[in-house]
Design an enzyme around this catalytic site. Structure first.
Site, PDB file in Angstrom:
ATOM      1  N   CYS A 181       0.604  -1.052  -0.174  1.00 55.45           N
ATOM      2  CA  CYS A 181      -0.360   0.253   0.047  1.00 55.45           C
ATOM      3  C   CYS A 181       0.908   1.481  -0.220  1.00 55.45           C
ATOM      4  O   CYS A 181       1.839   1.629   0.705  1.00 55.45           O
ATOM      5  CB  CYS A 181      -0.801  -0.411   0.917  1.00 55.45           C
ATOM      6  SG  CYS A 181      -1.808  -1.556   1.583  1.00 55.45           S
TER       7      CYS A 181
ATOM      8  N   ARG B 180       3.507  -0.059  -5.163  1.00 52.54           N
ATOM      9  CA  ARG B 180       3.469  -0.552  -3.973  1.00 52.54           C
ATOM     10  C   ARG B 180       2.042  -1.215  -3.621  1.00 52.54           C
ATOM     11  O   ARG B 180       1.818  -1.636  -2.496  1.00 52.54           O
ATOM     12  CB  ARG B 180       3.583   0.688  -3.208  1.00 52.54           C
ATOM     13  CG  ARG B 180       4.835   1.576  -2.579  1.00 52.54           C
ATOM     14  CD  ARG B 180       4.447   3.028  -1.440  1.00 52.54           C
ATOM     15  NE  ARG B 180       3.996   1.563  -0.509  1.00 52.54           N
ATOM     16  CZ  ARG B 180       5.298   1.532   0.405  1.00 52.54           C
ATOM     17  NH1 ARG B 180       6.387   2.241  -0.013  1.00 52.54           N
ATOM     18  NH2 ARG B 180       5.706   1.509   1.256  1.00 52.54           N
TER      19      ARG B 180
ATOM     20  N   TRP C 280      -2.852  -2.717  -1.421  1.00 49.93           N
ATOM     21  CA  TRP C 280      -2.602  -4.267  -1.338  1.00 49.93           C
ATOM     22  C   TRP C 280      -3.163  -4.820  -1.078  1.00 49.93           C
ATOM     23  O   TRP C 280      -2.728  -4.980   0.432  1.00 49.93           O
ATOM     24  CB  TRP C 280      -0.923  -4.222  -1.420  1.00 49.93           C
ATOM     25  CG  TRP C 280      -0.238  -5.896  -2.145  1.00 49.93           C
ATOM     26  CD1 TRP C 280       0.224  -5.777  -3.486  1.00 49.93           C
ATOM     27  CD2 TRP C 280      -0.527  -6.893  -1.799  1.00 49.93           C
ATOM     28  NE1 TRP C 280      -0.096  -7.296  -3.580  1.00 49.93           N
ATOM     29  CE2 TRP C 280       0.416  -7.648  -1.810  1.00 49.93           C
ATOM     30  CE3 TRP C 280      -0.491  -6.806  -0.077  1.00 49.93           C
ATOM     31  CZ2 TRP C 280       0.204  -9.193  -1.775  1.00 49.93           C
ATOM     32  CZ3 TRP C 280       0.177  -8.166   0.018  1.00 49.93           C
ATOM     33  CH2 TRP C 280       0.822  -9.289  -0.284  1.00 49.93           C
TER      34      TRP C 280
ATOM     35  N   ASN D  45      -1.058   1.991   5.756  1.00 49.30           N
ATOM     36  CA  ASN D  45      -0.359   0.906   5.136  1.00 49.30           C
ATOM     37  C   ASN D  45       0.206  -0.152   6.185  1.00 49.30           C
ATOM     38  O   ASN D  45       0.961   0.034   7.572  1.00 49.30           O
ATOM     39  CB  ASN D  45       0.457   1.618   4.761  1.00 49.30           C
ATOM     40  CG  ASN D  45       2.091   0.400   4.367  1.00 49.30           C
ATOM     41  OD1 ASN D  45       1.130  -0.956   3.498  1.00 49.30           O
ATOM     42  ND2 ASN D  45       3.112   0.536   4.219  1.00 49.30           N
ATOM     43  N   GLY D  46      -0.167  -1.555   6.395  1.00 50.75           N
ATOM     44  CA  GLY D  46       0.143  -2.525   7.506  1.00 50.75           C
ATOM     45  C   GLY D  46      -0.502  -3.463   7.684  1.00 50.75           C
ATOM     46  O   GLY D  46      -1.781  -3.726   7.428  1.00 50.75           O
TER      47      GLY D  46
ATOM     48  N   GLU E 173      17.953 -16.811 -10.365  1.00 50.02           N
ATOM     49  CA  GLU E 173      16.927 -14.979 -10.419  1.00 50.02           C
ATOM     50  C   GLU E 173      16.080 -15.104 -11.902  1.00 50.02           C
ATOM     51  O   GLU E 173      15.159 -14.466 -12.278  1.00 50.02           O
ATOM     52  CB  GLU E 173      18.435 -14.066 -10.353  1.00 50.02           C
ATOM     53  CG  GLU E 173      17.887 -12.864 -10.327  1.00 50.02           C
ATOM     54  CD  GLU E 173      16.961 -11.599  -9.776  1.00 50.02           C
ATOM     55  OE1 GLU E 173      16.104 -12.740  -9.183  1.00 50.02           O
ATOM     56  OE2 GLU E 173      16.453 -11.274  -9.953  1.00 50.02           O
TER      57      GLU E 173
ATOM     58  N   LYS F 101      12.202 -13.859 -12.357  1.00 48.24           N
ATOM     59  CA  LYS F 101      12.202 -12.642 -13.035  1.00 48.24           C
ATOM     60  C   LYS F 101      10.718 -13.125 -14.197  1.00 48.24           C
ATOM     61  O   LYS F 101      10.273 -12.285 -14.230  1.00 48.24           O
ATOM     62  CB  LYS F 101      13.351 -12.049 -13.940  1.00 48.24           C
ATOM     63  CG  LYS F 101      14.660 -11.308 -13.589  1.00 48.24           C
ATOM     64  CD  LYS F 101      13.425 -10.232 -12.625  1.00 48.24           C
ATOM     65  CE  LYS F 101      13.405 -10.005 -11.536  1.00 48.24           C
ATOM     66  NZ  LYS F 101      13.805 -10.166 -10.355  1.00 48.24           N
TER      67      LYS F 101
ATOM     68  N   GLU G 117       7.855 -13.556 -12.411  1.00 44.82           N
ATOM     69  CA  GLU G 117       6.418 -12.534 -11.476  1.00 44.82           C
ATOM     70  C   GLU G 117       5.830 -12.046 -12.421  1.00 44.82           C
ATOM     71  O   GLU G 117       5.112 -11.306 -12.476  1.00 44.82           O
ATOM     72  CB  GLU G 117       8.278 -11.306 -11.112  1.00 44.82           C
ATOM     73  CG  GLU G 117       8.610 -11.727  -9.641  1.00 44.82           C
ATOM     74  CD  GLU G 117       8.944 -10.479  -9.421  1.00 44.82           C
ATOM     75  OE1 GLU G 117       8.986 -10.115  -8.394  1.00 44.82           O
ATOM     76  OE2 GLU G 117      10.409 -10.658 -10.128  1.00 44.82           O
TER      77      GLU G 117
ATOM     78  N   HIS H  89      18.086 -35.245 -11.091  1.00 50.81           N
ATOM     79  CA  HIS H  89      16.814 -35.922  -9.821  1.00 50.81           C
ATOM     80  C   HIS H  89      15.374 -35.401  -9.800  1.00 50.81           C
ATOM     81  O   HIS H  89      15.155 -35.513  -8.431  1.00 50.81           O
ATOM     82  CB  HIS H  89      17.731 -35.520  -8.009  1.00 50.81           C
ATOM     83  CG  HIS H  89      19.096 -36.123  -7.639  1.00 50.81           C
ATOM     84  ND1 HIS H  89      19.191 -36.966  -7.796  1.00 50.81           N
ATOM     85  CD2 HIS H  89      19.976 -35.027  -8.237  1.00 50.81           C
ATOM     86  CE1 HIS H  89      20.977 -36.808  -8.199  1.00 50.81           C
ATOM     87  NE2 HIS H  89      21.368 -35.831  -7.983  1.00 50.81           N
TER      88      HIS H  89
ATOM     89  N   LYS I 199       5.733  -3.571  -4.635  1.00 48.53           N
ATOM     90  CA  LYS I 199       7.177  -3.514  -4.706  1.00 48.53           C
ATOM     91  C   LYS I 199       7.147  -3.718  -3.244  1.00 48.53           C
ATOM     92  O   LYS I 199       8.938  -4.213  -2.961  1.00 48.53           O
ATOM     93  CB  LYS I 199       7.434  -2.091  -4.999  1.00 48.53           C
ATOM     94  CG  LYS I 199       8.599  -1.784  -5.596  1.00 48.53           C
ATOM     95  CD  LYS I 199       9.926  -3.025  -5.904  1.00 48.53           C
ATOM     96  CE  LYS I 199      11.502  -2.180  -6.107  1.00 48.53           C
ATOM     97  NZ  LYS I 199      11.938  -3.218  -7.380  1.00 48.53           N
TER      98      LYS I 199
END
Ligand code: AGP
Length: 611
Positions: A2, A27, A78, A104-105, A484, A488, A491, A507, A606
């Site tokens: 948020c 955010r 969010w 926010n929280g 990574e 990417k 996402e 394996h 983010k």
């Protein structure tokens, strides 16, 4: 999660708030809203809220305009508690609509408080935890907004950054924070609150980073900061060094692409600043030579992309400084009763410095007596403030939700740290250190070479954008590169993608391979190159579609794979810096081709400031 922005001043608040909100959209972007006290009115707050992106809010305000007002709060969400819809969007108000707030929280004890307040006649409209805060403030409100907020927040468990306004005090904005970021922007005849600097940068560069346990009363003429117990605080005023351009797309189609292109400059700047005559200068590290020499263990704590940087850090620190390194996902570390021996240093890595799990893990480690050193990008963040040593990456604001330049800046810092530790511990020969630093300094130019030829990478990406599943393989220092690359891709394109240590393929993951799978193999020059080629052959015999990232000049790899993307030759240990660049670009171009929202992928935000 948020983003919040609040304004009190002489301008019309709505344009200020909506512009700031757009700059905070990274955010969270599932719903948004704005609340304004109209000028001349002390009776009614005007609220506009809607689901979806901020563009929806703008459309709503176009069809239902907001009267001019000079005090207001706004929010981009969010969702944590309650679906992302109009009712759950912030701001939330008390029953008579005189007090409204943005948050926010997460409020952990909201259910208990809600039951209590319901019994007292408070009527709730939403499913959010936030709504309970405004009712609690309203319950305690006897004409003094600051006092009511102060009383209410004492009963909240969890994390919050709050902006509160009340029609009885049309020139007042009250803010408070614990566990979620909040800054105050100081203007002329106007003041601001925001979750992050970009929201207010076009109005002022003078900011106060509100600390945990602090609240503030803002009017257009001034700002007073207090502890939650009411004691006045004289806050430090900082000057933001980056410009409005740093938070604009500057002609790029997306922030992610811009940030990919900013990598050479970010790396170059760090190297110029931190190295001189083959010496690494890590002012801020917070460790004496004696402490470095007696180091017994480094424990890296981080999340997501920063965790992958930490994994590369393990290979290079162990190799160059001969200190054992373990790497923990912060969300695991904090719950696993970790052993922190004497002479253990916690190395926390975070772009934002606000990731809830990383902060909680750091606090857990500190409680067990560890010293904390952090690698962080955001100046003045909670992590930076809670660390004994802080190494800022100074990569500039990273707006794209998918981290790119922050990652390579973290890697760059880890190379410098490894050399510094190796030098202090006298385990790295001066020639080896000099050669590595020389090669590191060449990397920004090599990046520019790769970027010059990005059209070729884009072609490979587009040709492979139809696959429904990707496997990323790498070995040794490039095992984290594979992880990574997969992160990417998933996402921003939502394609299932797995990163694996190539040696582990047999394996299990080999079962995935057939003619419908794409496998991206990081096969740059290294001591394990031949092993990687064996893996490639195994994939080939199972008809997998292979894209290799290889070292320039490696012609022989062509016969084993469908596409090769070349990166320039560098020191083996430095290949993660270079190999990740094509993977960032592949993810970017595949997402664009598939019509995905690159900068604001679904369900993500983010900085993850909740658990
Ligand atoms: C990276 O692309 C992600 N968006 C995410 O994994 C991120 O790296 C993670 O949330 C950690 O964030 P931090 O670096 O701000 O702590």
């Amino acid at each position: 999660m948020c983003g919040i922005i609040g304004y009190v001043g002489t301008k019309d608040a709505y344009p200020v708030l909506i512009d700031g909100l757009k700059r905070l959209e990274y955010r969270g972007y599932d719903s948004s809203g704005v609340g304004i006290i109209p000028e001349g009115s002390q009776k009614s707050l005007v609220l506009r809220k809607t689901h979806g992106k901020i563009a929806n809010l703008q459309d709503l305000v176009k069809s239902k305009p907001i009267p001019i007002g000079h005090t207001g709060v706004s929010h981009t969400r969010w969702a944590t508690h309650g679906a992302p819809n109009q009712v759950n969007a912030h701001p939330h108000s008390n029953n008579d609509g005189t007090i409204t707030l943005v948050h926010n929280g997460i409020i952990e004890n909201y259910e208990v408080l809600k039951e209590r307040l319901k019994k007292k006649g408070h009527k709730f409209k939403s499913d959010t935890d936030t709504e309970v805060i405004v009712h609690l403030i309203s319950d305690y409100y006897k004409g003094d907004l600051k006092a009511a907020v102060q009383r209410a927040i004492k009963e909240l468990h969890g994390a919050f950054a709050l902006g509160v306004i009340c029609t009885d005090h049309p020139d007042l904005l009250v803010a408070a924070r614990i566990g979620s970021p909040l800054i105050i922007g100081l203007g002329k005849n106007e003041n601001f609150i925001a979750s992050d600097v970009p929201a207010i940068l076009q109005h002022t560069k003078r900011v106060i980073y509100l600390k945990d346990g602090e609240m503030a009363a803002l009017t257009k003429d001034g700002v007073e900061v207090f502890k939650f117990d009411g004691r006045k605080v004289r806050p430090k005023v900082d000057r933001v060094t980056f410009t409005v351009d740093a938070v604009a797309k500057a002609g790029y189609a997306h922030f992610m692409l811009k940030e990919i292109h900013e990598q050479p400059a970010a790396l170059r700047q760090m190297l110029n600043f931190r190295t001189q005559n083959n010496k690494v200068h890590l002012e801020g590290l917070g460790l004496s030579e004696k402490q470095i020499q007696s180091l017994k263990q480094i424990v890296v704590i981080a999340c997501g992309t920063a965790y992958h940087a930490g994994m590369v850090g393990k290979y290079i620190i162990e190799s160059l400084a001969r200190v054992p390194v373990t790497v923990d996902a912060a969300s695991e570390f904090r719950y696993r009763d970790p052993i922190i021996g004497r002479n253990t240093v916690i190395l926390a890595i975070s772009q934002s410095g606000e990731t809830a799990d990383t902060l909680a893990a750091v606090r857990e480690a500190r409680a067990r007596g560890a010293k904390i050193v952090s690698i962080c990008n955001v100046i003045g963040s909670s992590l930076a403030r809670e660390s004994d040593g802080i190494l800022y990456t100074h990569a500039g604001p990273e707006i794209g939700v998918a981290s790119t330049k922050a990652y390579t800046a973290q890697l760059n810092m880890l190379y410098l740290l490894a050399v510094k530790l190796g030098q202090s511990r006298k385990v790295i020969k001066s020639k080896q250190a000099a050669d590595l630093l020389r090669d590191l300094k060449k990397v920004p130019r090599l990046y520019e070479q790769v970027l010059k030829d990005k059209a070729a990478i884009a072609r490979v990406a587009r040709k492979n954008s139809h696959w429904g599943c990707f496997l990323f393989l790498g070995r040794n220092v490039n095992y984290p590169t594979a992880l990574e690359g997969a992160l990417k891709l998933k996402e921003i394109s939502y394609i299932p993608a797995e990163g694996y240590a190539a040696g582990e393929m047999k394996h299990g993951p080999i079962a995935l391979i057939d003619e419908y799978r794409a496998v991206i193999c990081v096969a740059t020059q290294s001591d394990t190159y031949d092993k990687m080629i064996s893996n490639i052959q195994e994939i080939n015999s199972r008809k997998g579609n292979i894209i290799a990232v290889a070292t320039a000049g490696d012609r022989s790899i062509k016969k084993h794979v469908h596409h090769v993307i070349y990166v320039p030759k560098t020191n083996n240990l430095l290949t993660p810096l270079l190999a990740v660049l094509p993977l960032q670009l592949i993810a970017y171009y595949i997402a664009v081709k598939r019509g995905c929202d690159v900068d604001q992928p679904r369900n993500l935000a983010k900085s993850v400031t909740v658990e």
